[in-house]
Design an enzyme around this catalytic site. Structure first.
Site, PDB file in Angstrom:
ATOM      1  N   LEU A 153       2.312   5.643 -22.733  1.00 15.80           N
ATOM      2  CA  LEU A 153       2.403   6.532 -21.571  1.00 15.80           C
ATOM      3  C   LEU A 153       3.297   5.924 -20.504  1.00 15.80           C
ATOM      4  CD1 LEU A 153      -1.446   7.184 -21.153  1.00 15.80           C
ATOM      5  CD2 LEU A 153       0.169   8.454 -22.591  1.00 15.80           C
ATOM      6  N   LYS A 207       3.604  -2.104 -30.268  1.00 20.04           N
ATOM      7  CA  LYS A 207       3.582  -1.894 -28.812  1.00 20.04           C
ATOM      8  C   LYS A 207       4.573  -2.836 -28.096  1.00 20.04           C
ATOM      9  CE  LYS A 207       2.415  -1.111 -24.618  1.00 20.04           C
ATOM     10  NZ  LYS A 207       2.439   0.118 -23.874  1.00 20.04           N
ATOM     11  N   LEU A 253      19.135   4.997 -21.306  1.00 21.56           N
ATOM     12  CA  LEU A 253      20.494   4.462 -21.157  1.00 21.56           C
ATOM     13  C   LEU A 253      20.987   4.728 -19.743  1.00 21.56           C
ATOM     14  CD1 LEU A 253      22.563   5.218 -24.393  1.00 21.56           C
ATOM     15  CD2 LEU A 253      21.853   3.010 -23.484  1.00 21.56           C
ATOM     16  N   GLY A 260      11.642  -2.597 -13.879  1.00 26.74           N
ATOM     17  CA  GLY A 260      10.460  -3.197 -13.259  1.00 26.74           C
ATOM     18  C   GLY A 260       9.201  -2.553 -13.792  1.00 26.74           C
ATOM     19  N   CYS A 263       4.808  -3.156 -16.889  1.00 25.07           N
ATOM     20  CA  CYS A 263       4.821  -3.370 -18.349  1.00 25.07           C
ATOM     21  C   CYS A 263       6.028  -4.140 -18.876  1.00 25.07           C
ATOM     22  CB  CYS A 263       4.716  -2.033 -19.053  1.00 25.07           C
ATOM     23  SG  CYS A 263       3.285  -1.114 -18.489  1.00 25.07           S
TER      24      CYS A 263
HETATM   25  C1  UGA Z   1       6.758   1.783 -19.990  1.00 20.19           C
HETATM   26  C2  UGA Z   1       7.069   2.491 -21.316  1.00 20.19           C
HETATM   27  O1  UGA Z   1       8.140   3.419 -21.146  1.00 20.19           O
HETATM   28  C3  UGA Z   1       5.839   3.226 -21.840  1.00 20.19           C
HETATM   29  O2  UGA Z   1       6.133   3.789 -23.116  1.00 20.19           O
HETATM   30  C4  UGA Z   1       4.675   2.233 -21.978  1.00 20.19           C
HETATM   31  O3  UGA Z   1       3.507   2.869 -22.391  1.00 20.19           O
HETATM   32  C5  UGA Z   1       4.430   1.568 -20.630  1.00 20.19           C
HETATM   33  O4  UGA Z   1       5.643   0.913 -20.184  1.00 20.19           O
HETATM   34  C6  UGA Z   1       3.325   0.550 -20.846  1.00 20.19           C
HETATM   35  O5  UGA Z   1       3.545  -0.419 -21.595  1.00 20.19           O
HETATM   36  O6  UGA Z   1       2.189   0.793 -20.405  1.00 20.19           O
HETATM   37  P1  UGA Z   1       6.586   2.551 -17.420  1.00 20.19           P
HETATM   38  O7  UGA Z   1       6.388   1.101 -17.101  1.00 20.19           O
HETATM   39  O8  UGA Z   1       5.715   3.577 -16.786  1.00 20.19           O
HETATM   40  O9  UGA Z   1       6.467   2.789 -19.024  1.00 20.19           O
HETATM   41  O10 UGA Z   1       8.072   2.880 -16.984  1.00 20.19           O
HETATM   42  P2  UGA Z   1       9.442   3.364 -17.661  1.00 20.19           P
HETATM   43  O11 UGA Z   1       9.647   4.785 -17.382  1.00 20.19           O
HETATM   44  O12 UGA Z   1       9.543   2.919 -19.059  1.00 20.19           O
HETATM   45  O13 UGA Z   1      10.479   2.532 -16.773  1.00 20.19           O
HETATM   46  C7  UGA Z   1      10.466   1.097 -16.755  1.00 20.19           C
HETATM   47  C8  UGA Z   1      11.600   0.569 -15.912  1.00 20.19           C
HETATM   48  O14 UGA Z   1      12.847   0.818 -16.542  1.00 20.19           O
HETATM   49  C9  UGA Z   1      11.701   1.222 -14.535  1.00 20.19           C
HETATM   50  O15 UGA Z   1      12.051   0.231 -13.588  1.00 20.19           O
HETATM   51  C10 UGA Z   1      12.827   2.241 -14.698  1.00 20.19           C
HETATM   52  O16 UGA Z   1      13.470   2.543 -13.487  1.00 20.19           O
HETATM   53  C11 UGA Z   1      13.736   1.485 -15.649  1.00 20.19           C
HETATM   54  N1  UGA Z   1      14.628   2.375 -16.427  1.00 20.19           N
HETATM   55  C12 UGA Z   1      14.118   3.237 -17.345  1.00 20.19           C
HETATM   56  C13 UGA Z   1      16.004   2.294 -16.229  1.00 20.19           C
HETATM   57  O17 UGA Z   1      16.494   1.498 -15.388  1.00 20.19           O
HETATM   58  N2  UGA Z   1      16.827   3.071 -16.982  1.00 20.19           N
HETATM   59  C14 UGA Z   1      16.347   3.937 -17.912  1.00 20.19           C
HETATM   60  O18 UGA Z   1      17.163   4.619 -18.569  1.00 20.19           O
HETATM   61  C15 UGA Z   1      14.960   4.019 -18.094  1.00 20.19           C
END
Ligand code: UGA
Length: 432
Positions: A153, A207, A253, A260, A263
């Site tokens: 999630l 995971k 991408l 950040g 997770c």
């Molecule tokens: C992430 C995973 O996407 C989930 O599948 C997982 O369940 C979760 O960790 C967990 O382990 O509980 P989350 O931490 O809510 O989810 O956030 P993301 O949407 O994945 O984003 C993580 C970071 O990557 C953020 O800082 C976001 O801004 C950055 N990001 C994401 C980018 O810089 N570029 C992108 O294209 C996508």
């Protein structure tokens, strides 16, 4: 089915509420009595779109309940989900499993009939084996099964991700538990979710490998963005150009500030640490961690360049401080490094976030919360767009400022550089 979710953070609360919405009887348990009492009153401890409505609906229907009594809740349930935090240990990169063991200890004292004990918490590979050994000291093996069912999630999208998952992973070493779990997830499987059953250790590693791969993908595009900045290319064109190759895929991408949240930073460190325990060098993930750590330094340097080394006394509007949009979560947000950097350099920072002011900035010099986007932008020399909330996507800059020399640093590439330039403002993005 009668379910008990232990831990009412993002994972436990969202999963518990969604399972109750699918018709199960769910008790969400937490040792924090205040949190439990608030939930009973419909007060939700986290910002998650759509969650409040589902909590109210299912609590009213009596399919969802909240309790601080772990033992009693476990006794009443067939399936017990462990959904507690596994933060990074102090002075080490490995996962701290204290909360998992505390819960398992209490659960093992409450096993009155066959229970499936499911780990939804992110735990290093082989933890399931160790938990099984631990419980079997007190409970006969035929009375319990330890299963790994990791969650995928995303904060801010958690409900949609629960209802429409790309896949459901169940790692179990016994077929009875797999059958029961497949039954529990049947409503989602019938809507198209793929159900993958694996050995328990494999599910645990899926995971970590998923999060590490996504962190790698983001870091890859961030480094390509650095090259784009030097060569006059727009990284957005690169993301589209490579993402359309189905082997690569276009999601995750988006170049931006460092990744950040609660997770990716913790899980990348933990998988490297687990691998070291098994004498395996995960050199790619190690370099992803290094690159991501350096990214805020790089962005700070670019800010210095943009402002021609004159950050002192500049008024900076900082829009969005959480680690991404649609969440109030500040954990490992790049703003925690960027704002103190600007403050140290003598800038005045007026930040605005749709989820309100943050305690993290209370004691930082020259940093104040603005009550609106307009208030934050008014009188500023620079706008730093840090998170991609919809609220920020169509700001009427002309209306909010009289400053004709306004500089906009768009760290999520949500604005059209041409449109901003047409308004007469200076535009900088990431990798463009
Ligand atoms: C992430 C995973 O996407 C989930 O599948 C997982 O369940 C979760 O960790 C967990 O382990 O509980 P989350 O931490 O809510 O989810 O956030 P993301 O949407 O994945 O984003 C993580 C970071 O990557 C953020 O800082 C976001 O801004 C950055 N990001 C994401 C980018 O810089 N570029 C992108 O294209 C996508």
């Amino acid at each position: 089915m009668k379910l008990c979710m232990i831990g009412t953070g993002y994972v436990g609360l969202v999963s518990g509420v969604c399972f109750s919405d699918l018709g199960n009887d769910v008790i969400c348990v937490d040792k924090d009595i205040k949190k439990i009492n608030n939930l009973k009153k419909g007060i939700i401890p986290i910002y998650e779109p759509g969650l409040e409505e589902l909590v109210l609906k299912n609590y009213k229907n009596k399919r969802l309940n909240f309790s601080a009594n772990l033992k009693d809740s476990v006794k009443k349930s067939d399936v017990v989900f462990i959904c507690v935090g596994t933060p990074t240990k102090k002075n080490s990169n490995s996962a701290d499993l204290t909360q998992v063991y505390d819960v398992v200890k209490a659960v093992s004292k409450s096993i009155n009939k066959f229970k499936i004990i499911i780990n939804k918490s992110t735990v290093p590979v082989t933890t399931g084996d160790e938990l099984e050994k631990f419980i079997s000291k007190k409970v006969k093996k035929k009375n319990f099964s330890v299963v790994s069912n990791p969650e995928f999630l995303r904060e801010g999208e958690a409900i949609r991700d629960f209802i429409y998952p790309d896949r459901i992973i169940v790692g179990s070493n016994d077929s009875k538990s797999t059958r029961i779990l497949k039954n529990l997830y049947a409503p989602l499987i019938s809507k198209g979710a793929k159900f993958i059953s694996t050995k328990r250790r494999a599910a645990e590693l899926i995971k970590y490998a998923s999060n590490a791969f996504l962190a790698t993908k983001i870091t890859f595009i961030n480094e390509i963005a650095n090259l784009c900045e030097k060569t006059g290319i727009d990284v957005e064109e690169i993301s589209i150009g490579i993402g359309l190759d189905k082997r690569i895929g276009s999601r995750f991408l988006r170049a931006g500030p460092s990744y950040g949240g609660s997770c990716f930073p913790k899980d990348t460190k933990a998988i490297v640490s687990t691998a070291e325990k098994f004498k395996t060098n995960l050199s790619i993930i190690k370099s992803v961690i290094r690159s991501n750590n350096k990214r805020t330094v790089l962005l700070s340097k670019r800010l210095n360049l943009i402002l021609k080394n004159k950050i002192k006394n500049k008024v900076i509007s900082f829009l969005g401080v959480t680690f991404k949009a649609n969440t109030d979560d500040m954990r490992d947000s790049s703003s925690l490094k960027l704002i103190p950097f600007l403050s140290k350099k003598g800038a005045k920072i007026k930040y605005y976030d749709p989820t309100g002011s943050k305690k993290e900035f209370k004691k930082i010099k020259n940093v104040e919360f603005s009550n609106s986007i307009q208030e934050s932008i008014k009188g500023s020399d620079v706008v730093i767009l840090h998170t991609e909330w919809n609220d920020f996507k169509s700001i009427n800059f002309k209306k909010f400022t009289k400053n004709k020399k306004l500089i906009i640093y768009d760290m999520r590439n949500i604005y059209s550089p041409d449109k901003i330039k047409k308004l007469g403002f200076k535009y900088y993005g990431i990798g463009r």
